[in-house]
Design a protein around this motif. Structure first.
Motif, PDB file in Angstrom:
ATOM      1  N   SER A 294      10.607  25.102  19.820  1.00 18.73           N
ATOM      2  CA  SER A 294      10.101  23.956  19.065  1.00 18.73           C
ATOM      3  C   SER A 294      10.740  22.663  19.545  1.00 18.73           C
ATOM      4  O   SER A 294      10.072  21.624  19.650  1.00 18.73           O
ATOM      5  N   MET A 295      12.026  22.718  19.856  1.00 22.58           N
ATOM      6  CA  MET A 295      12.713  21.513  20.315  1.00 22.58           C
ATOM      7  C   MET A 295      12.329  21.167  21.749  1.00 22.58           C
ATOM      8  O   MET A 295      12.032  20.010  22.060  1.00 22.58           O
ATOM      9  N   VAL A 296      12.324  22.177  22.641  1.00 21.43           N
ATOM     10  CA  VAL A 296      12.102  21.918  24.062  1.00 21.43           C
ATOM     11  C   VAL A 296      10.654  21.552  24.357  1.00 21.43           C
ATOM     12  O   VAL A 296      10.380  20.643  25.148  1.00 21.43           O
ATOM     13  N   HIS A 297       9.716  22.242  23.722  1.00 19.51           N
ATOM     14  CA  HIS A 297       8.305  22.060  24.068  1.00 19.51           C
ATOM     15  C   HIS A 297       7.561  21.102  23.130  1.00 19.51           C
ATOM     16  O   HIS A 297       6.546  20.517  23.523  1.00 19.51           O
ATOM     17  N   ARG A 298       8.058  20.950  21.887  1.00 15.87           N
ATOM     18  CA  ARG A 298       7.338  20.098  20.933  1.00 15.87           C
ATOM     19  C   ARG A 298       8.213  18.969  20.371  1.00 15.87           C
ATOM     20  O   ARG A 298       7.779  18.238  19.491  1.00 15.87           O
ATOM     21  N   ARG A 299       9.432  18.860  20.884  1.00 15.12           N
ATOM     22  CA  ARG A 299      10.349  17.808  20.455  1.00 15.12           C
ATOM     23  C   ARG A 299      10.601  17.843  18.953  1.00 15.12           C
ATOM     24  O   ARG A 299      10.800  16.818  18.307  1.00 15.12           O
ATOM     25  N   GLU A 300      10.589  19.051  18.390  1.00 13.85           N
ATOM     26  CA  GLU A 300      10.862  19.209  16.965  1.00 13.85           C
ATOM     27  C   GLU A 300      12.304  19.679  16.788  1.00 13.85           C
ATOM     28  O   GLU A 300      12.699  20.715  17.311  1.00 13.85           O
ATOM     29  N   VAL A 301      13.082  18.919  16.042  1.00 11.96           N
ATOM     30  CA  VAL A 301      14.484  19.250  15.801  1.00 11.96           C
ATOM     31  C   VAL A 301      14.653  19.649  14.342  1.00 11.96           C
ATOM     32  O   VAL A 301      14.263  18.899  13.438  1.00 11.96           O
ATOM     33  N   ASP A 302      15.186  20.824  14.109  1.00 17.29           N
ATOM     34  CA  ASP A 302      15.430  21.289  12.743  1.00 17.29           C
ATOM     35  C   ASP A 302      16.584  20.483  12.161  1.00 17.29           C
ATOM     36  O   ASP A 302      17.746  20.667  12.534  1.00 17.29           O
ATOM     37  N   ALA A 303      16.281  19.581  11.237  1.00 21.99           N
ATOM     38  CA  ALA A 303      17.284  18.670  10.695  1.00 21.99           C
ATOM     39  C   ALA A 303      18.321  19.385   9.835  1.00 21.99           C
ATOM     40  O   ALA A 303      19.393  18.830   9.568  1.00 21.99           O
ATOM     41  N   TYR A 304      18.032  20.597   9.397  1.00 24.96           N
ATOM     42  CA  TYR A 304      18.948  21.324   8.517  1.00 24.96           C
ATOM     43  C   TYR A 304      19.737  22.407   9.255  1.00 24.96           C
ATOM     44  O   TYR A 304      20.505  23.138   8.646  1.00 24.96           O
TER      45      TYR A 304
END
Length: 318
Positions: free
Chosen positions: A271-281
């Protein structure tokens, strides 16, 4: 820590230059004043044998012959052979950690797929140490940063840091499974059925230069970034191997299995590498728990592969 022996050579019979030529004839290379013998043959050798000149007097030259504590039995055998050659051809005597002219215990000699599967796990020791040490260096979020996350949903510095380090944790898992797969593939009797993909011209050039094996090139065409795909690759290679089995077994009375944990770790990384989504928690404490779960998973998989092949598991320090 390691295994040390101190070799004494009479200078009236041998000059330093002649000893250096002899050391090189034994297969050592001189690097920054240190003689190193690093072999790669059938997954036999794990750690180099080192020779240092530590002292010279009017009467003798003194060399230190060393292997590291985690050296394989073949490394220790090479160390013993080096000491024997010094005694035979240089009229030398030595004092090892266990006494005068006493050779080291070699232990069980393992090689091939059995040794390769062990190396795949053992090689990660320093990597896990670096990861845990680096994660511990980053401070927890302060109250203002936590309020910012709770108000806006934005990742905090600690959560961003943990997500980034999680990618490295995934890289360690990917490396372990790929290297284990390569070791098994090299000695598989199903190799002719498994190697069914055309290799690129770049791979063929590296193979021709002996920079890469066919098995390594083929393994690079497979994905080792999804635990279910990983299990599938191993099943295709050896029908008796079901890597999900040891990961589904109960662990600390938790409802979530290690298999599910690894799947979550991979998905968070994607999610972070391919969609730039960072789990804030996701934070450093959660990362440390994931690191320990990955270590346990690797140990379980290694022991399972040994069990299925009738091998004696070696101690792994991750």
């Amino acid at each position: 820590m390691g295994r040390d022996a101190f070799v004494h050579i009479n200078r009236s019979n041998f000059s330093e230059k002649s000893v250096e030529k002899f050391i090189i004839m034994m297969g050592f290379q001189k690097r920054n004043g240190i003689y190193v013998c690093s072999l790669d043959d059938d997954y036999k050798y794990y750690s180099p044998v080192y020779i240092y000149k530590i002292e010279e007097t009017e009467e003798e030259l003194i060399y230190r012959v060393r292997t590291q504590i985690f050296a394989s039995s073949y490394d220790v055998q090479k160390q013993n052979d080096t000491l024997r050659n010094f005694r035979k051809y240089c009229s030398a005597w030595f004092v090892s950690d266990i006494g005068k002219n006493r050779y080291f215990e070699v232990g069980e000699l393992i090689r091939g797929a059995e040794s390769g599967c062990y190396f795949a796990a053992a090689n990660l020791d320093n990597c896990f140490s670096l990861l845990s040490f680096s994660a511990a260096k980053y401070p927890p979020d302060n109250e203002g940063e936590l309020n910012m996350r709770n108000f806006s949903g934005m990742p905090t510095p600690n959560s961003l840091n943990a997500n980034v380090y999680l990618s490295y944790l995934c890289a360690l898992m990917e490396d372990y499974f790929r290297e284990t797969y390569i070791a098994l593939l090299k000695y598989s009797d199903r190799k002719d059925k498994v190697l069914n993909t055309k290799l690129s011209s770049f791979d063929l050039v590296e193979i021709s230069r002996n920079e890469k094996s066919v098995e390594e090139a083929f393994a690079r065409t497979l994905s080792f970034q999804n635990i279910n795909k990983i299990a599938y690759h191993f099943k295709e290679l050896d029908k008796k191997l079901d890597l999900t089995a040891p990961l589904k077994k109960p662990y600390h009375n938790r409802k979530k299995t290690l298999l599910e944990t690894l799947d979550t770790i991979f998905e968070r990384r994607h999610s972070m590498v391919h969609r730039r989504e960072v789990d804030a928690y996701y934070n450093t404490d959660m990362l440390n728990k994931d690191i320990e779960d990955v270590k346990i998973s690797i140990e379980r998989v290694y022991s399972y592969i040994c069990e299925q092949n009738g091998w004696t598991p070696q101690e792994i320090l991750l």
